[in-house]
Design a protein around this motif. Sequence first.
Motif, PDB file in Angstrom:
ATOM      1  N   LEU A   1       3.877 -27.540  -5.206  1.00 59.26           N
ATOM      2  CA  LEU A   1       4.484 -28.856  -5.402  1.00 59.26           C
ATOM      3  C   LEU A   1       5.964 -28.851  -5.036  1.00 59.26           C
TER       4      LEU A   1
ATOM      5  N   GLU B   1       4.769 -35.255  -5.041  1.00 57.90           N
ATOM      6  CA  GLU B   1       5.465 -35.803  -6.202  1.00 57.90           C
ATOM      7  C   GLU B   1       5.772 -37.288  -5.995  1.00 57.90           C
TER       8      GLU B   1
ATOM      9  N   ILE C   1       2.991 -30.196 -12.670  1.00 60.88           N
ATOM     10  CA  ILE C   1       3.664 -31.360 -12.085  1.00 60.88           C
ATOM     11  C   ILE C   1       5.021 -31.589 -12.748  1.00 60.88           C
TER      12      ILE C   1
ATOM     13  N   ILE D   1       8.867 -31.041 -11.097  1.00 59.72           N
ATOM     14  CA  ILE D   1       9.845 -32.134 -11.096  1.00 59.72           C
ATOM     15  C   ILE D   1      11.152 -31.689 -11.760  1.00 59.72           C
TER      16      ILE D   1
END
Length: 331
Positions: A120, A127, A194, A198
Motif C-alpha cells: 500500500l 489509498e 490500510i 496511511i
Amino acid sequence: MDLDAYVQAHARDWQRLEELVGRRRLDGTASDELVELYQRVGTHLSVVRASAPDPTLVAHLSSLLARARNRAVGTRVGSWRTVASFFVDRFPAALYRLRWWWLGCLAGNVVVTAVMMLWLLDNPVVEQSLLSPAEVDQLVQQDFEGYYSEYAAGSFATQVWVNNAWVAALCIALGVLGLPVVYVLFTNISNLAIIGSIMHRADRGQQFWGLILPHGLLELTAVFVAGGVGLRLFWSWIEPGALSRAQSIAREGRTAGTVALGLVVVLLVSGAIEGFVTPSGLPTWARVGIGVLAEAVFLTYVLVLGRRAVQRGHTGDLDAALLEDRVATQA
C-alpha cells in the motif's frame, strides 16, 4: 462370565457410590472418590453390557451412574477449585496442545499484514480509491488518536472487550467451515494494514505503533489463537486420525469451547489495557512496555503452565467424569 460372581466382586463399589450420591454434602476427598468410583462403575457397566447384559442390572447401574454424574457436575461447577483447575490445567493445556496451529496463524497474519502495508505504501493510488484526501486528513489529524479517548475509559474498555470477544467467537464458531475464518482474519488485518500505511505515509508511524502496540500485541494474539483453533476444528473433520469424524470434531469442539472461555479473560485484560493504558499520559515507551509485558506473560503462561499441564495428562478436553457414561472396558 459368571454374573453372580461379578456382582459379588464389585457390589461394594456400587454400594459406596450409592452412599456418596445420597450424601447431602461432599468434601474434596469425597468428591474425588465419587469421580473415581463413577469411572470404575462405568467400566463395570461396560463389562456387563458386553458379557452378560442382564436388563435389571444394566438399568440399576445406568441409573446409579446418571445420578453420580449429576452429583459430580453439581459438586464441581461453580467451585473455586474448578475455576483454578480450568486456568491452571485445562485452558493452558489446550493452548499448548494447539500451539502450532495458532502460532502458525499468528506468523502468517503478521507476514500478510507487513506485505500489505508495504504494498500500500508503494501504491498510493489504492489509498486514494478507498478514502478521499479530506477523509485521510481527518483520520491522521484527529480520528485515529481520538478513537482511544473519545469515551470514558471504563465504557471504552467494555466496548472493546465485547467487540474483540465477538471476533474471536466468530473465528471459533465458524471454524468447522474453514474459509469463513480466513475471511474474518483477513478483514481484521486488512483494516490494520490500510490505517498503518496511511499513518506512515503522513509521517505518523511512531504515533501509530505507540497507540497500537500497548493493547494490540495481546489482543491480536488472542484473535489469532481463536483463528488457529477454528482452523484446527475444520481440520479435525478433514483428517480425523484414529478417531471417527464425529469423535474428532466432538473432541476438538469441546477443546475449542475451552479456548473460547479462556480467551474471554485474555481479551478482558487487553480491553483494560486499551481503555486505560493506550490513551493515558504515560510516555510511549512505558505504554508499549506494558503491552510487551502482557504478551510475555501470556506466552510464558502457555509455554510453561501449558507444557506442565500436558505432561500431567491434560488436553484441554472435558474431564472424563463430565463426558458420557460409556467407559473403556478393562479386564
